[in-house]
Design an enzyme around this catalytic site. Sequence first.
Site, short mmCIF file in Angstrom:
data_model
loop_
_atom_site.label_atom_id
_atom_site.label_comp_id
_atom_site.label_asym_id
_atom_site.label_seq_id
_atom_site.Cartn_x
_atom_site.Cartn_y
_atom_site.Cartn_z
N CYS A 126 -3.45 -11.66 -8.00
CA CYS A 126 -2.48 -12.77 -8.13
C CYS A 126 -2.87 -13.77 -9.21
CB CYS A 126 -2.31 -13.47 -6.78
SG CYS A 126 -3.82 -13.59 -5.81
N HIS A 221 -1.35 -20.75 -5.72
CA HIS A 221 -2.64 -20.81 -6.40
C HIS A 221 -2.52 -21.73 -7.62
CE1 HIS A 221 -3.84 -17.69 -3.79
NE2 HIS A 221 -4.10 -16.71 -4.64
N1 LIG Z 1 -1.87 -12.21 -0.17
C1 LIG Z 1 -1.84 -12.30 -1.50
O1 LIG Z 1 -1.50 -13.37 -2.08
C2 LIG Z 1 -2.25 -11.13 -2.32
C3 LIG Z 1 -2.17 -11.29 -3.68
C4 LIG Z 1 -2.59 -10.27 -4.48
C5 LIG Z 1 -3.03 -9.09 -3.93
N2 LIG Z 1 -3.07 -8.93 -2.59
C6 LIG Z 1 -3.51 -7.63 -2.09
O2 LIG Z 1 -2.41 -7.04 -1.40
C7 LIG Z 1 -2.90 -6.24 -0.32
C8 LIG Z 1 -2.25 -6.71 0.98
O3 LIG Z 1 -2.54 -8.07 1.14
P1 LIG Z 1 -1.87 -8.96 2.28
O4 LIG Z 1 -2.26 -10.34 1.89
O5 LIG Z 1 -0.45 -8.63 2.49
O6 LIG Z 1 -2.74 -8.49 3.56
P2 LIG Z 1 -2.40 -8.60 5.13
O7 LIG Z 1 -1.53 -9.75 5.39
O8 LIG Z 1 -3.71 -8.50 5.82
O9 LIG Z 1 -1.56 -7.26 5.44
C9 LIG Z 1 -2.15 -5.99 5.38
C10 LIG Z 1 -1.13 -4.93 5.67
O10 LIG Z 1 -1.74 -3.65 5.51
C11 LIG Z 1 -1.50 -2.88 6.70
N3 LIG Z 1 -2.61 -1.95 6.88
C12 LIG Z 1 -3.91 -2.23 7.10
N4 LIG Z 1 -4.64 -1.08 7.21
C13 LIG Z 1 -3.75 -0.07 7.04
C14 LIG Z 1 -3.87 1.34 7.05
N5 LIG Z 1 -5.04 1.94 7.23
N6 LIG Z 1 -2.76 2.08 6.85
C15 LIG Z 1 -1.56 1.48 6.66
N7 LIG Z 1 -1.39 0.15 6.64
C16 LIG Z 1 -2.46 -0.62 6.83
C17 LIG Z 1 -1.40 -3.90 7.80
O11 LIG Z 1 -0.71 -3.31 8.88
P3 LIG Z 1 -1.02 -3.61 10.44
O12 LIG Z 1 0.06 -4.55 10.88
O13 LIG Z 1 -0.84 -2.28 11.06
O14 LIG Z 1 -2.39 -4.15 10.53
C18 LIG Z 1 -0.58 -4.97 7.09
O15 LIG Z 1 0.79 -4.61 7.06
C19 LIG Z 1 -4.42 -6.37 -0.35
O16 LIG Z 1 -4.96 -5.30 -1.11
C20 LIG Z 1 -4.64 -7.69 -1.10
O17 LIG Z 1 -5.88 -7.75 -1.73
C21 LIG Z 1 -2.67 -9.93 -1.76
#
Ligand SMILES: NC(=O)c1ccc[n+]([C@@H]2O[C@H](COP(=O)([O-])OP(=O)(O)OC[C@H]3O[C@@H](n4cnc5c(N)ncnc54)[C@H](OP(=O)(O)O)[C@@H]3O)[C@@H](O)[C@H]2O)c1
Length: 312
Positions: A126, A221
């Site tokens: 991000c 951010h």
């Molecule tokens: N948040 C941000 O601002 C942001 C920005 C840039 C990049 N990212 C990246 O984007 C990705 C997701 O981030 P997030 O912030 O959305 O995280 P999050 O809120 O923790 O959500 C994670 C998601 O992944 C699912 N998941 C976890 N393990 C899994 C598996 N083994 N198989 C299938 N689904 C699975 C979870 O499902 P369950 O409900 O089943 O647990 C949930 O839907 C990460 O790689 C993060 O580094 C995030």
Amino acid sequence: MPRVGVVGATGAVGTVTLELLAERGFDDVRAFASARSAGRELAYRGRTLAVEEATPAVLGSGDLDLVFFSVGTEASRELVPPTADGGARVIDKSDAFRLTEGIPLVVAGVNDEAAGSEPVVANPNCSAIQLSCVLKPLHDAAGLACVRLATYQSMSGAGDAGIERLRAIEPMRADLMMDWDFDGEEFSEEWKLRAETQKILGLPELPLQAACVRVPVLVGHAQAVWLETERPLAPAEAAEILVAAPNVELAELPTPGAAAGRDAVLVGRIRRDPTADHGLALWIVNDNLRKGAALNAVQIAEGLLARSALAA
Ligand SMILES: NC(=O)c1ccc[n+]([C@@H]2O[C@H](COP(=O)([O-])OP(=O)(O)OC[C@H]3O[C@@H](n4cnc5c(N)ncnc54)[C@H](OP(=O)(O)O)[C@@H]3O)[C@@H](O)[C@H]2O)c1
């Protein structure tokens, strides 16, 4: 319309991805998450989507044309290759493939042309996205010589777990402020920001030094940036260039509160930095869940669709 999958649909980025797809009229959409959330129902365009367990077999079955991944690194490593092998075009938000040679790392509006016909497109960190949106037009105009920045990153950047930590902790503990891997010199967020920005801008040697911390803010951010250009660039000229840049909007004093829920990368406080010959200082703020994550992925997909690089 392509047959779309959203993997990580229950998470912070996945939730916004579904919102954006619904707004844009994507109808053939399936939601996936881990076994933990299988069966959960998510509202989508006046109906409900039953969350399916993301498995290599289901994702690689050939029933999907376009799959957005917003899961952790390990889950992406396991699930992205079979999905692509099954014929779907994948846009992956994790850091699993961002710096892999041959995998395009794309910021829509900055280096769209990098997304050719490769089966997997990586969606950057991000912080690298909002920075690149601002650096690219300034580089085109005056040539970047070096970049220094400090970031103040919201807790939603750490997903639903980060949001919960912010809600649960009062007052915020000091050890929450830097929650990335530390190699003794840099946090992983800092070297990722350098390496990804260099790859996006096609400037592998660009000197870029960052200090990243989290702050007790829910969404948005902020970045304090000091850059040096090869040719002189007056603040007024930089502002004129940025007004015309895609995904960028000028604001006098941008705050996370002003950026949250909005698409644009907000830039303000554009001023001369007298500590360098051609120095410029600026302040950049963006909604990390939108242009920083879900919106950029959806824009990449729209670019592919417009160029018919995806079955429509
Ligand atoms: N948040 C941000 O601002 C942001 C920005 C840039 C990049 N990212 C990246 O984007 C990705 C997701 O981030 P997030 O912030 O959305 O995280 P999050 O809120 O923790 O959500 C994670 C998601 O992944 C699912 N998941 C976890 N393990 C899994 C598996 N083994 N198989 C299938 N689904 C699975 C979870 O499902 P369950 O409900 O089943 O647990 C949930 O839907 C990460 O790689 C993060 O580094 C995030």
